[in-house]
Design a protein around this motif. Structure first.
Motif, PDB file in Angstrom:
ATOM      1  N   THR A  38       8.500   0.209 -27.437  1.00 21.08           N
ATOM      2  CA  THR A  38       9.830   0.607 -26.958  1.00 21.08           C
ATOM      3  C   THR A  38      10.716   1.124 -28.096  1.00 21.08           C
ATOM      4  OG1 THR A  38      10.473  -1.730 -27.120  1.00 21.08           O
ATOM      5  CG2 THR A  38       9.916  -0.883 -24.929  1.00 21.08           C
ATOM      6  N   THR A  39      10.460   0.696 -29.329  1.00 23.40           N
ATOM      7  CA  THR A  39      11.234   1.201 -30.467  1.00 23.40           C
ATOM      8  C   THR A  39      11.151   2.717 -30.547  1.00 23.40           C
ATOM      9  OG1 THR A  39      10.992  -0.822 -31.784  1.00 23.40           O
ATOM     10  CG2 THR A  39      11.344   1.227 -32.996  1.00 23.40           C
ATOM     11  N   TYR A  40       9.948   3.251 -30.404  1.00 23.43           N
ATOM     12  CA  TYR A  40       9.741   4.688 -30.562  1.00 23.43           C
ATOM     13  C   TYR A  40      10.113   5.440 -29.289  1.00 23.43           C
ATOM     14  CZ  TYR A  40       7.350   2.430 -34.360  1.00 23.43           C
ATOM     15  OH  TYR A  40       7.085   1.624 -35.435  1.00 23.43           O
ATOM     16  N   GLU A  41       9.896   4.810 -28.138  1.00 22.73           N
ATOM     17  CA  GLU A  41      10.356   5.394 -26.878  1.00 22.73           C
ATOM     18  C   GLU A  41      11.882   5.557 -26.896  1.00 22.73           C
ATOM     19  OE1 GLU A  41      10.642   4.004 -22.191  1.00 22.73           O
ATOM     20  OE2 GLU A  41       8.965   3.267 -23.420  1.00 22.73           O
ATOM     21  N   PHE A  42      12.549   4.524 -27.368  1.00 22.88           N
ATOM     22  CA  PHE A  42      14.002   4.537 -27.471  1.00 22.88           C
ATOM     23  C   PHE A  42      14.471   5.625 -28.447  1.00 22.88           C
ATOM     24  CE2 PHE A  42      17.620   2.963 -30.063  1.00 22.88           C
ATOM     25  CZ  PHE A  42      18.601   2.889 -29.084  1.00 22.88           C
ATOM     26  N   ALA A  43      13.871   5.664 -29.627  1.00 27.78           N
ATOM     27  CA  ALA A  43      14.276   6.647 -30.628  1.00 27.78           C
ATOM     28  C   ALA A  43      14.041   8.069 -30.122  1.00 27.78           C
ATOM     29  CB  ALA A  43      13.517   6.421 -31.932  1.00 27.78           C
ATOM     30  N   ARG A  44      12.930   8.275 -29.434  1.00 28.83           N
ATOM     31  CA  ARG A  44      12.618   9.620 -28.928  1.00 28.83           C
ATOM     32  C   ARG A  44      13.654  10.080 -27.899  1.00 28.83           C
ATOM     33  NH1 ARG A  44       7.930   8.450 -28.219  1.00 28.83           N
ATOM     34  NH2 ARG A  44       7.085   9.270 -30.162  1.00 28.83           N
ATOM     35  N   GLU A  45      14.051   9.178 -27.002  1.00 26.80           N
ATOM     36  CA  GLU A  45      15.020   9.545 -25.969  1.00 26.80           C
ATOM     37  C   GLU A  45      16.411   9.761 -26.567  1.00 26.80           C
ATOM     38  OE1 GLU A  45      16.173  10.940 -22.604  1.00 26.80           O
ATOM     39  OE2 GLU A  45      14.122  10.169 -22.800  1.00 26.80           O
ATOM     40  N   VAL A  96      10.462   4.526 -40.154  1.00 25.12           N
ATOM     41  CA  VAL A  96      11.208   5.708 -40.598  1.00 25.12           C
ATOM     42  C   VAL A  96      10.317   6.942 -40.592  1.00 25.12           C
ATOM     43  CG1 VAL A  96      12.475   6.723 -42.519  1.00 25.12           C
ATOM     44  CG2 VAL A  96      12.882   4.347 -41.876  1.00 25.12           C
ATOM     45  N   GLN A  97       9.037   6.758 -40.936  1.00 30.83           N
ATOM     46  CA  GLN A  97       8.140   7.907 -40.868  1.00 30.83           C
ATOM     47  C   GLN A  97       8.062   8.458 -39.447  1.00 30.83           C
ATOM     48  OE1 GLN A  97       5.989   9.178 -43.890  1.00 30.83           O
ATOM     49  NE2 GLN A  97       6.827  10.701 -42.474  1.00 30.83           N
ATOM     50  N   GLN A  98       8.023   7.563 -38.467  1.00 28.52           N
ATOM     51  CA  GLN A  98       8.006   8.009 -37.068  1.00 28.52           C
ATOM     52  C   GLN A  98       9.350   8.616 -36.655  1.00 28.52           C
ATOM     53  OE1 GLN A  98       5.532   8.233 -34.757  1.00 28.52           O
ATOM     54  NE2 GLN A  98       4.248   7.828 -36.543  1.00 28.52           N
ATOM     55  N   PHE A  99      10.446   7.995 -37.074  1.00 27.89           N
ATOM     56  CA  PHE A  99      11.768   8.521 -36.709  1.00 27.89           C
ATOM     57  C   PHE A  99      11.976   9.927 -37.282  1.00 27.89           C
ATOM     58  CE2 PHE A  99      13.311   3.844 -36.878  1.00 27.89           C
ATOM     59  CZ  PHE A  99      12.763   3.598 -35.632  1.00 27.89           C
ATOM     60  N   VAL A 100      11.504  10.132 -38.509  1.00 27.50           N
ATOM     61  CA  VAL A 100      11.621  11.449 -39.142  1.00 27.50           C
ATOM     62  C   VAL A 100      10.852  12.489 -38.329  1.00 27.50           C
ATOM     63  CG1 VAL A 100      10.837  12.777 -41.147  1.00 27.50           C
ATOM     64  CG2 VAL A 100      12.090  10.662 -41.488  1.00 27.50           C
ATOM     65  N   ARG A 101       9.664  12.139 -37.895  1.00 24.62           N
ATOM     66  CA  ARG A 101       8.845  13.078 -37.122  1.00 24.62           C
ATOM     67  C   ARG A 101       9.469  13.334 -35.754  1.00 24.62           C
ATOM     68  NH1 ARG A 101       3.328   9.917 -38.890  1.00 24.62           N
ATOM     69  NH2 ARG A 101       3.080  10.941 -40.929  1.00 24.62           N
ATOM     70  N   ILE A 102      10.008  12.286 -35.140  1.00 23.11           N
ATOM     71  CA  ILE A 102      10.658  12.444 -33.838  1.00 23.11           C
ATOM     72  C   ILE A 102      11.873  13.361 -33.958  1.00 23.11           C
ATOM     73  CG2 ILE A 102      12.034  11.209 -32.100  1.00 23.11           C
ATOM     74  CD1 ILE A 102      10.119   8.789 -32.592  1.00 23.11           C
ATOM     75  N   ALA A 103      12.676  13.141 -34.997  1.00 23.51           N
ATOM     76  CA  ALA A 103      13.865  13.972 -35.197  1.00 23.51           C
ATOM     77  C   ALA A 103      13.476  15.415 -35.483  1.00 23.51           C
ATOM     78  CB  ALA A 103      14.714  13.409 -36.329  1.00 23.51           C
ATOM     79  N   ALA A 104      12.467  15.619 -36.331  1.00 24.97           N
ATOM     80  CA  ALA A 104      12.038  16.976 -36.668  1.00 24.97           C
ATOM     81  C   ALA A 104      11.486  17.694 -35.440  1.00 24.97           C
ATOM     82  CB  ALA A 104      10.993  16.933 -37.782  1.00 24.97           C
ATOM     83  N   ALA A 105      10.863  16.945 -34.528  1.00 26.50           N
ATOM     84  CA  ALA A 105      10.293  17.550 -33.319  1.00 26.50           C
ATOM     85  C   ALA A 105      11.368  18.085 -32.380  1.00 26.50           C
ATOM     86  CB  ALA A 105       9.419  16.536 -32.582  1.00 26.50           C
TER      87      ALA A 105
END
Length: 528
Positions: free
Chosen positions: A291-298, A331-340
């Motif tokens: 849910t951490t990454y689902e939340f960040a993506r949304e 943070v590596q995932q958040f960076v990729r999500i933001a860049a996407a």
């Protein structure tokens, strides 16, 4: 004192001409066409307010007019301009609307301070010396950060801040939208919501939060939040004043408001209590929860969709209770999500510990600068310089100040610490620096007047550091120009701190009832 000697920021080149001055007459016009018209209308509005003259927008030029002209070829980059004042006319030339806007701010300062008056001055004589000015900024990004999480600032308050900052050619406003104490931006619950997260509760719960600090006046901050339409409104207003808005969602720390609103973000599935403490570094998302990454993506996706500018800030600072490996994973995932999302991702310098995508920006604020320098050299990541001891606008002016913080070593801080430094430090070169930003954290700030008192004159120092080349800056000269600025700010109704080593042309308002003003011998309380 000649008005060319009081310009802030100092232009690249100023030549006072030995010829008659220009006098703005009641029948003067402002000449502009096509995309230059909106900037011309802003100039006209300013001058009408001060003079009472009609100042219509025209397309043909007559003697005594002010001409704003866009040209295709122009030296100095997109924000450069030239300003030529003769007895017969004022001619402002640039290759972009941003360049014209910058030139208008210089022209505004060439007029007497009484041009800022409302109602119009009955006895004003609007004379400008004959001068040639050629000007361009040292850095492209010249910003302020407003922490709207600890204390909420309304849409109108944010617009008021934009109105003041732009006259010093500051062109970026970073909004710190989320933190432990509050969540300030509407996130809508999507149709596809695999984990059933209640995004609307981010503002229903988090929007009511605020910090409480006993020394602040009043102790508790203001609550509230921006709808997505509010955020669009702020950006549209900012764009009309040549200001880029940079939104920030702080991850993976500074997240207690999110944990209070959405229990699925906590490993135990329990909603955390809302916090009012000013302490930092004690909350974190979990690297092991999908849910951490689902939340960040949304959240980042929705914010990117409503953000006009190219940047999306994901925080990354002060994650003290996050294990190092978990920090890097998230943070590596958040960076990729933001860049996407198509935006350039920005983070505080701690996030330089991960692999950054092309276009990522590091905002250096504290600690070892070597990691930031290595990233700048190896990945080409540009740097926004915000070293706390030279840019943090929330720091106290004096140990007894009624508001402000004092954790930064070397304080208390006046205008000079924010002026006497070079952003090209630690091995960074000018071409690696995107610009300079002064953050105003709002633990102790409760309204715009208090914010202005902490911001000014220190933000004016930063404006010159970011705009003017190191070779044209001089602290003694700047102190004199600051003093002359006092009347202009006072006429605008802008509150500023009366630095005792500056000879001010006017005395500012004092925004803290029940306390002694800075001009008194010492800070302290007085009877109500």
């Amino acid at each position: 004192m000649n008005t060319t000697d009081t310009l802030i920021p100092r232009p690249s080149h100023v030549e006072l001409l030995d010829s008659p001055a220009f006098t703005l007459a009641p029948n003067a016009r402002i000449v502009a066409s096509d995309t230059a018209v909106p900037v011309a209308e802003q100039l006209a509005s300013l001058l009408r307010r001060g003079t009472g003259f009609e100042l219509p927008i025209a397309e043909d030029t007559l003697p005594g007019d002010i001409l704003l002209e866009l040209v295709e070829m122009f030296d100095g980059g997109p924000e450069a301009y030239s300003l030529a004042v003769t007895e017969d006319a004022i001619r402002l030339t640039a290759s972009t609307d941003a360049g014209l806007f910058n030139g208008v701010q210089t022209l505004r300062q060439l007029f007497p301070a009484s041009i800022e008056g409302t109602p119009p001055s009955a006895d004003g004589t609007w004379v400008i010396p004959a001068v040639d000015i050629a000007d361009a900024p040292r850095f492209a990004y010249r910003g302020l950060m407003l922490d709207v999480a600890r204390n909420f600032f309304t849409v109108e308050e944010v617009k008021e801040q934009i109105d003041v900052m732009t006259q010093f050619k500051l062109n970026a406003l970073h909004l710190h939208l989320t933190d432990d104490q509050a969540w300030r931006i509407e996130i809508r619950t999507p149709d596809e919501n695999p984990s059933g997260l209640d995004y609307a509760n981010l503002t229903a719960t988090g929007g009511q939060g605020a910090v409480e600090v006993p020394t602040a006046v009043p102790a508790r901050g203001n609550s509230g939040f921006y709808t997505q339409q509010d955020f669009r409104d702020i950006q549209a207003y900012a764009a009309s004043k040549n200001v880029l808005v940079v939104p920030e969602i702080d991850l993976p720390g500074h997240v207690n408001a999110a944990l209070a609103a959405i229990p699925q973000l906590s490993p135990d599935g329990q909603a955390k209590p809302m916090s009012t403490t000013a302490e930092v570094g004690w909350s974190t998302l979990s690297a092991d929860l999908p849910t951490t990454y689902e939340f960040a993506r949304e959240v980042l996706g929705q914010l990117a969709d409503i953000t006009v500018g190219p940047y999306l800030h994901i925080g990354g600072d002060e994650a003290h209770v996050t294990a190092h490996d978990d920090y890097v994973t998230m943070v590596q995932q958040f960076v990729r999500i933001a860049a996407a999302t198509g935006k350039a991702v920005v983070g505080w310098n701690e996030f330089a510990a991960v692999e950054l995508p092309e276009g990522a920006v590091i905002q250096y604020w504290y600690g070892n600068v070597e990691t930031t320098v290595r990233q700048a050299e190896n990945s080409g990541a540009p740097v926004i310089m915000s070293p706390a001891a030279n840019t943090y606008l929330d720091q106290k002016y004096d140990p007894g100040s009624p508001v402000g913080l004092s954790w930064v070593e070397g304080g208390p801080f006046t205008w000079s610490e924010y002026y006497n430094w070079d952003p090209a430090q630690g091995g960074l070169l000018d071409q690696q620096i995107l610009g300079v930003e002064g953050p105003l954290w709002s633990e102790t700030v409760r309204n715009n007047k208090q914010a202005q008192w902490l911001l000014y004159p220190r933000a004016v120092s930063l404006a010159e550091v970011a705009w003017s080349g190191q070779e044209v800056r001089n602290a003694g000269d700047f102190r004199r120009r600051l003093g002359a600025l006092g009347e202009r700010l006072t006429r605008q109704g802008v509150v500023f701190q009366e630095a005792p080593d500056v000879e001010w042309s006017a005395k500012p308002e004092y925004p803290f009832p029940g306390t002694i003003a800075a001009s008194d011998a010492e800070y302290g309380t007085i009877e109500a």
